[in-house]
Design an enzyme around this catalytic site. Structure first.
Site, mmCIF file in Angstrom:
data_model
loop_
_atom_site.group_PDB
_atom_site.id
_atom_site.type_symbol
_atom_site.label_atom_id
_atom_site.label_comp_id
_atom_site.label_asym_id
_atom_site.label_seq_id
_atom_site.Cartn_x
_atom_site.Cartn_y
_atom_site.Cartn_z
ATOM 1 N N GLY A 72 1.403 -10.598 10.776
ATOM 2 C CA GLY A 72 2.212 -9.999 11.846
ATOM 3 C C GLY A 72 2.326 -10.920 13.059
ATOM 4 N N LYS A 80 12.327 -7.914 1.376
ATOM 5 C CA LYS A 80 11.320 -8.685 0.624
ATOM 6 C C LYS A 80 10.071 -7.813 0.474
ATOM 7 C CE LYS A 80 7.527 -11.474 0.739
ATOM 8 N NZ LYS A 80 7.018 -10.706 -0.406
ATOM 9 N N GLU A 88 8.009 3.240 14.523
ATOM 10 C CA GLU A 88 8.901 3.455 13.380
ATOM 11 C C GLU A 88 9.096 4.956 13.208
ATOM 12 O OE1 GLU A 88 8.943 0.365 10.289
ATOM 13 O OE2 GLU A 88 6.781 0.359 10.593
ATOM 14 N N CYS A 121 -3.191 1.948 6.539
ATOM 15 C CA CYS A 121 -3.481 1.411 7.874
ATOM 16 C C CYS A 121 -4.035 2.519 8.768
ATOM 17 C CB CYS A 121 -2.263 0.746 8.485
ATOM 18 S SG CYS A 121 -0.805 1.745 8.399
ATOM 19 N N GLY A 151 2.154 -5.046 7.576
ATOM 20 C CA GLY A 151 1.166 -5.789 6.787
ATOM 21 C C GLY A 151 -0.026 -6.147 7.645
ATOM 22 N N SER A 152 -0.631 -7.284 7.344
ATOM 23 C CA SER A 152 -1.863 -7.649 8.051
ATOM 24 C C SER A 152 -1.557 -8.153 9.461
ATOM 25 C CB SER A 152 -2.588 -8.748 7.271
ATOM 26 O OG SER A 152 -1.792 -9.911 7.257
ATOM 27 N N GLU A 182 -11.101 -4.593 9.982
ATOM 28 C CA GLU A 182 -10.370 -3.720 9.055
ATOM 29 C C GLU A 182 -10.819 -4.043 7.624
ATOM 30 O OE1 GLU A 182 -6.061 -4.283 8.401
ATOM 31 O OE2 GLU A 182 -5.887 -2.100 8.510
ATOM 32 N N GLN A 195 -7.782 -7.727 -3.246
ATOM 33 C CA GLN A 195 -8.346 -6.588 -2.528
ATOM 34 C C GLN A 195 -9.772 -6.323 -2.998
ATOM 35 O OE1 GLN A 195 -6.677 -5.910 0.379
ATOM 36 N NE2 GLN A 195 -7.378 -3.854 -0.049
ATOM 37 N N ASN A 223 0.803 -1.235 0.000
ATOM 38 C CA ASN A 223 0.000 0.000 0.000
ATOM 39 C C ASN A 223 0.834 1.282 0.000
ATOM 40 O OD1 ASN A 223 0.691 -0.632 2.662
ATOM 41 N ND2 ASN A 223 -1.072 0.446 3.497
ATOM 42 N N GLU A 281 4.153 -3.736 12.321
ATOM 43 C CA GLU A 281 3.151 -2.676 12.184
ATOM 44 C C GLU A 281 1.991 -3.304 11.436
ATOM 45 O OE1 GLU A 281 2.886 0.135 13.547
ATOM 46 O OE2 GLU A 281 4.909 0.261 14.366
#
Ligand code: NDP
Length: 485
Positions: free
Chosen positions: A237, A179, A464, A288, A232-233, A385, A335, A156, A254
């Site tokens: 995570g 990656k 972060e 997010c 990511g998701s 989400e 998506q 995203n 995150e």
């Protein structure tokens, strides 16, 4: 090197060299126009990952000996190269994942700023002197790198998120194996081509293209790495966190958000409504930090709804390269399918308060933006989400109830309040359970020099960006030198 005609072909970058990936290529199509092929993706094996990690170990031995200012100069060169190629990078990224070009250019410039911010850290203090109880002892701390860091990024923000991990990792003296997400591999390959111009020592920054289940999993379970940074998701995570905890390596995750914007009775609707719609629908809601719940005090509810209905009629859904696009398509078929399930649920179980235009003149993953009401605070639309252009509205009696609903979520990433009442704004700041608290501002848009991250299931309680990233990508040695001996 990586272009085949006008198409881009994904490649690995390992030990300072481009490596073609073996196997069958998969066509990559533009989500704004799924008839347009923009490149080909090749997928790496576990062996490729292990080779990249070995190269990163060799790179680390060289990189860790560089002075802070030497590392700075490489990051400044990366920033300059990216600034020079900003339009090309943004155009490719917009074509690959569907974010409107204006926003994508902003994202690329955020990447440039992040590189310069962390470049400057190369000449800032990396420790402190702590007075010893012994007058003949110099006691101080110094930051040292972790070693080889694995970086796993989502689609995203295909430019800014990788950079906000790579830049602090490098300035702290680590080497990197990156990656990227499957739906960002062409942008990742091109970005690495841009960074190649900085002539980093071989093996310091490596790129491995491939599936999360192969490349990601090998990094997590087999490769000799010292830390992982993941965005990511929440589901992935959790997997990252447990794999790293088992190996006792440092990690940060995150993950998701279900961000609320609260509108109080005194809010200035002329200013508030455009900010809320921007938070909900820019990038087709695929942030997010996107505004996903709108909690409105009952005294202003009818006026707020009328203002939203009027503003929604001006929203444009266009292909990502169209300068007029308010939002483009969602990034991929996956998506599209997931978000469509939620829009069907909204039409079936909710009440559509306002809808944007439906783009029908082109084949792409376009979703009609929706503002939905008529559901309870426990409804799936309010709790899960969605990561698409759907926002739900809830009505409340007062600020206390608004904060209670705002906190009624698994997630705790970002939240906003719209009011000119300083007492209520402070009450919100003090009681809301999120990592990023905003007053009269979008839930998205936290600046690059400030800590980014969430509470609860939104992150691993790390942050972060800013100084926080330096804390993650380094470890502290406490040193004591007896100088009269
Ligand atoms: P994922 O969490 O699956 O992907 C994020 C990254 O993790 C990608 O690079 C992915 O690789 C990688 N990955 C996937 N599986 C593994 C694994 N087993 N081990 C290590 N790495 C892995 O998210 P999706 O792209 O599938 O998106 C799904 C949903 O996640 C979205 O709809 C949204 O709700 C949420 N999301 C949240 C984001 C945020 O910013 N917080 C960003 C992106 C998604 P690959 O792409 O190759 O699978």
């Amino acid at each position: 090197m990586i272009t085949k005609g006008l198409e881009v072909v994904s490649q690995n970058y390992i030990a300072g060299e481009w490596r073609s990936i073996q196997g069958e290529g998969q066509a990559v199509f533009n989500p704004s126009n799924t008839l347009e092929k923009i490149g080909e993706m090749y997928l790496s094996t576990a062996e490729d990952v292990l080779e990249a990690v070995a190269a990163a170990h060799a790179g680390f031995m060289i990189w860790k000996k560089k002075s802070g200012s030497e590392k700075s100069s490489y990051l400044y060169k990366m920033a300059d190269a990216l600034e020079q190629e900003s339009e090309e990078v943004a155009t490719l990224a917009s074509k690959e994942m569907g974010k409107p070009i204006g926003e994508m250019l902003g994202e690329v410039m955020r990447g440039v700023n992040l590189l310069r911010f962390y470049a400057a850290e190369g000449v800032r203090p990396t420790g402190e002197v702590i007075p010893s109880t012994d007058a003949d002892v110099l006691q101080y701390t110094k930051r040292v790198p972790l070693g080889v860091v694995g970086i796993i990024t989502p689609w995203n923000f295909p430019v800014a998120i990788p950079i906000w991990k790579i830049a602090p990792a490098l300035i702290c003296g680590n080497s990197v194996v990156w990656k990227p997400a499957e739906h960002g591999v062409l942008t990742a390959t091109f970005l690495m081509k841009v960074f190649e111009k900085a002539n980093l020592p071989k093996g310091v920054l490596n790129l491995v293209i491939g599936k999360g289940s192969v490349v990601g999993q090998t990094l997590l379970e087999e490769a000799e790495i010292h830390a992982i940074s993941f965005t990511g998701s929440t589901a992935t995570g959790k997997n990252v966190a447990s794999a790293c905890a088992k190996r006792n390596i440092k990690y940060q995750t995150e993950m998701g958000g279900k961000n609320a914007a609260i509108v109080l009775n005194d809010a200035n609707l002329e200013k508030t409504v455009p900010i809320i719609l921007s938070g909900a629908f820019r990038s087709a809601g695929q942030k997010c930090t996107a505004t996903s719940r709108i909690i409105v005090e009952k005294g202003i509810y009818p006026k707020f709804i009328a203002a939203v209905q009027e503003a929604m009629s001006a929203i444009t859904v266009q292909e990502a390269l169209n300068n007029q696009a308010y939002l483009g398509p969602v990034a991929s078929k996956a998506q599209f399918d997931t978000v469509s399930e939620y829009t069907q649920l909204a039409r079936k179980e909710g009440e559509i308060i306002a809808e944007g235009p439906l783009k029908t003149n082109q084949k792409g993953y376009y979703i009609q933006p929706l503002v939905v009401g008529g559901v309870s605070a426990k409804h799936r639309l309010v709790q899960e989400e969605i990561f698409g252009p759907v926002a739900t509205v809830l009505q409340v009696d007062d600020v206390e109830e608004a904060i209670e609903l705002c906190n009624d979520s698994l997630y705790g990433l970002s939240a906003s309040i719209f009011t000119n009442n300083i007492n209520k704004a402070m009450q919100f700041i003090d009681n809301v359970e999120v990592g990023m608290v905003r007053v009269n501002q979008e839930t998205s848009g936290v600046e690059y020099q400030a800590p980014f991250g969430g509470m609860k299931w939104s992150s691993s309680h790390t942050r972060e960006q800013g100084q926080a990233a330096l804390d993650f990508y380094s470890q502290v040695k406490t040193c004591a030198i007896k100088h009269q001996f």
